[in-house]
Write a protein that holds these residues in place. Structure first.
Motif, mmCIF file in Angstrom:
data_model
loop_
_atom_site.group_PDB
_atom_site.id
_atom_site.type_symbol
_atom_site.label_atom_id
_atom_site.label_comp_id
_atom_site.label_asym_id
_atom_site.label_seq_id
_atom_site.Cartn_x
_atom_site.Cartn_y
_atom_site.Cartn_z
ATOM 1 N N VAL A 35 -5.030 3.391 1.711
ATOM 2 C CA VAL A 35 -4.488 2.894 2.982
ATOM 3 C C VAL A 35 -4.268 1.385 2.908
ATOM 4 C CG1 VAL A 35 -5.482 4.756 4.351
ATOM 5 C CG2 VAL A 35 -6.778 2.634 4.044
ATOM 6 N N VAL A 36 -4.960 0.743 1.960
ATOM 7 C CA VAL A 36 -4.703 -0.671 1.668
ATOM 8 C C VAL A 36 -3.835 -0.688 0.414
ATOM 9 C CG1 VAL A 36 -5.714 -2.906 1.073
ATOM 10 C CG2 VAL A 36 -6.950 -1.330 2.605
ATOM 11 N N PRO A 37 -2.569 -1.099 0.534
ATOM 12 C CA PRO A 37 -1.610 -0.980 -0.579
ATOM 13 C C PRO A 37 -2.115 -1.458 -1.934
ATOM 14 C CG PRO A 37 -0.470 -1.672 1.382
ATOM 15 C CD PRO A 37 -1.934 -1.655 1.738
ATOM 16 N N ILE A 38 -2.748 -2.614 -2.020
ATOM 17 C CA ILE A 38 -3.198 -3.144 -3.308
ATOM 18 C C ILE A 38 -4.232 -2.226 -3.962
ATOM 19 C CG2 ILE A 38 -4.994 -4.575 -2.260
ATOM 20 C CD1 ILE A 38 -2.899 -5.452 -5.387
ATOM 21 N N LEU A 39 -5.039 -1.540 -3.131
ATOM 22 C CA LEU A 39 -6.072 -0.655 -3.669
ATOM 23 C C LEU A 39 -5.477 0.632 -4.231
ATOM 24 C CD1 LEU A 39 -8.967 -1.020 -1.053
ATOM 25 C CD2 LEU A 39 -8.670 -2.190 -3.250
ATOM 26 N N GLU A 150 5.993 -1.083 7.223
ATOM 27 C CA GLU A 150 5.200 -2.224 6.756
ATOM 28 C C GLU A 150 4.411 -1.869 5.494
ATOM 29 O OE1 GLU A 150 1.674 -5.224 8.391
ATOM 30 O OE2 GLU A 150 2.750 -3.940 9.790
ATOM 31 N N TYR A 151 3.774 -0.706 5.517
ATOM 32 C CA TYR A 151 3.015 -0.239 4.362
ATOM 33 C C TYR A 151 3.946 -0.043 3.166
ATOM 34 C CZ TYR A 151 0.097 2.766 1.419
ATOM 35 O OH TYR A 151 -0.607 3.305 0.362
ATOM 36 N N LEU A 158 4.406 -4.174 -5.010
ATOM 37 C CA LEU A 158 3.364 -4.029 -6.038
ATOM 38 C C LEU A 158 3.808 -3.195 -7.236
ATOM 39 C CD1 LEU A 158 0.325 -3.313 -3.676
ATOM 40 C CD2 LEU A 158 0.733 -5.423 -4.958
ATOM 41 N N ILE A 159 4.793 -2.323 -7.025
ATOM 42 C CA ILE A 159 5.185 -1.398 -8.081
ATOM 43 C C ILE A 159 6.201 -2.036 -9.022
ATOM 44 C CG2 ILE A 159 6.161 0.865 -8.588
ATOM 45 C CD1 ILE A 159 3.459 0.941 -7.218
#
Length: 196
Positions: A35-39, A150-151, A158-159
């Motif tokens: 749910v946290v994009p970086i994680l 937003e997510y 990040l990808i």
């Protein structure tokens, strides 16, 4: 092994189903970190550790050809049914055939080869992110519908090919740790099953 000992029986299929459900539930629970994009990038690594004892115990209980392939395909098929692209089960099938080949070399009773087969299997979850590189528009559409714009935008940043390489490396490292953790926690089960 005689043919009767290598053929999957009803009780083997039940075991595959039970472990498949446990594996999927644990995967879903660990996946909540996404749910946290970086994680999300660390998800395959973390689950590689968590899944190790589950899969190694499964391999100790069902030492027959194709059991691991069937077991390993349950989660990707469920993921596909829940909206992921065909890339997920497609990559999973190739990965599981490689893992099956490794396990076959060890005659299904070699702890070393079973551990290596699991490390290969641990990379399956990377296909969830690989979709964004290979089927970008479709994946963004699905993600936005489920998680919001937003997510999706945060994940999109990040990808990259480089980060995808790190994701696969992390999955291999997590799978290796998970395999050794499984070996340590389940040594008695391996001895009872005759796995060395």
């Amino acid at each position: 092994m005689s043919q009767s000992k290598t053929r999957l029986e009803v009780r083997d299929l039940v075991t595959i189903g039970v472990f498949g459900v446990i594996y999927f539930v644990c995967m879903f629970a660990v996946g909540m970190m996404g749910v946290v994009p970086i994680l999300y990038l660390f998800y395959p690594t973390v689950f590689g550790v968590v899944g190790g004892p589950i899969v190694l115990l499964f391999m100790a209980k069902v030492q027959k050809p194709w059991a691991l392939v069937i077991f390993g395909m349950i989660t990707p098929i469920i993921m596909f049914l829940f909206g992921h692209t065909l890339l997920v089960p497609g990559v999973a099938l190739v990965t599981m055939l490689v893992a099956e080949g490794i396990r076959r070399i060890g005659k299904y009773r070699s702890l070393r080869y079973n551990m290596l087969a699991y490390v290969v299997m641990a990379t399956i979850l990377c296909s969830s992110l690989l979709q964004m590189l290979v089927m970008k528009e479709r994946y963004l559409e699905l993600t936005e519908a489920e998680m919001g714009r937003e997510y999706t935008e945060a994940l999109k940043q990040l990808i990259s090919v480089r980060n995808m390489g790190f994701v696969y490396l992390g999955a291999v490292l997590g799978g290796t740790v998970g395999a050794f953790l499984g070996r340590k926690l389940l040594r008695k089960h391996f001895e009872k099953a005759g796995i060395v």
